[in-house]
Scaffold this motif. Structure first.
Motif, PDB file in Angstrom:
ATOM      1  N   TYR A  15       0.832  -1.216   0.000  1.00  0.00           N
ATOM      2  CA  TYR A  15       0.000   0.000   0.000  1.00  0.00           C
ATOM      3  C   TYR A  15       0.862   1.260   0.000  1.00  0.00           C
ATOM      4  N   ALA A  80      -6.278   4.463   1.646  1.00  0.00           N
ATOM      5  CA  ALA A  80      -7.371   3.773   2.350  1.00  0.00           C
ATOM      6  C   ALA A  80      -6.855   2.472   2.943  1.00  0.00           C
ATOM      7  N   GLY A  81      -6.046   1.733   2.182  1.00  0.00           N
ATOM      8  CA  GLY A  81      -5.480   0.478   2.680  1.00  0.00           C
ATOM      9  C   GLY A  81      -4.607   0.689   3.904  1.00  0.00           C
ATOM     10  N   THR A  94      -9.699  -5.076   4.337  1.00  0.00           N
ATOM     11  CA  THR A  94      -8.920  -3.918   3.887  1.00  0.00           C
ATOM     12  C   THR A  94      -8.850  -3.866   2.366  1.00  0.00           C
ATOM     13  N   SER A  98     -10.691  -0.843   0.436  1.00  0.00           N
ATOM     14  CA  SER A  98      -9.818   0.101  -0.281  1.00  0.00           C
ATOM     15  C   SER A  98     -10.109   0.069  -1.783  1.00  0.00           C
TER      16      SER A  98
END
Length: 198
Positions: A15, A80-81, A94, A98
């Motif tokens: 990420y 977001a992750g 997740t 995401s």
């Protein structure tokens, strides 16, 4: 537990690898858009060494698979992750959330650019408003639609130079005042000489 933790750490690293470079590209893209570089549909101007072309045709469809949307998706997906993993969410949740947020943001950006381009397009010249206006011949207009000349005309609060043809028996010389009878195509006016014009 240890397997989950190592999996989460590897995923978080991925990420981060996505979030940082795509955030940089996203910021460059925003700056380019606000400075008016390119046509607002991605990074075309930057990709072509800032070889910019401001003339564009408005497309009525939403373009989801553009460079702009690609950058937006991975920027949101990455951050977001990272956020969800640091909040203690599982890897599956997740990844799902995401991805979902990235797609939603991509759709929002596409819709915003769609309406922005539509507004820009609506602000462009609408040649039908030239009908009935008077103008002056800039380049001689051949008789009976045998060729194309040019006129200087003011409409929609702008001075323009447009192509023109005539049905008159004689050619209309430069400097003659004419009136727009009709619109022959997207950019060609049909004009006639005004009696008593110069």
């Amino acid at each position: 537990m240890i397997a989950w933790l190592s999996e989460a750490l590897v995923l978080e690293r991925i990420y981060w690898y996505l979030a940082i470079p795509f955030t940089v590209l996203f910021i460059i893209q925003l700056i380019a858009t606000f400075l008016g570089l390119g046509d607002g549909d991605g990074m075309e101007g930057i990709e072509e060494g800032l070889d910019l072309d401001n003339d564009f045709e408005f497309e009525s469809s939403l373009n989801l698979f553009t460079l702009r949307n690609f950058i937006t998706f991975f920027t949101v997906f990455g951050w977001a992750g990272i956020t969800f993993l640091n909040a203690g969410m599982g890897t599956s949740a997740t990844l799902l959330l995401s991805t979902l947020l990235g797609i939603i943001m991509m759709l929002i950006v596409s819709v915003l650019f769609y309406f922005t381009m539509k507004l820009t397009h609506n602000g462009n010249m609408q040649i039908e408003y030239a009908k009935g206006a008077t103008c002056q011949v800039y380049i001689r207009i051949p008789a009976k639609r045998s060729g194309i000349g040019k006129v200087n005309i003011t409409f929609q609060d702008a001075f323009r130079e447009l192509e023109a043809m005539t049905d008159d028996e004689n050619a209309i010389p430069t400097g003659t005042v004419v009136q727009v009878k009709d619109i022959l195509s997207n950019r060609i006016l049909l004009v006639e000489k005004i009696t008593g014009g110069d």
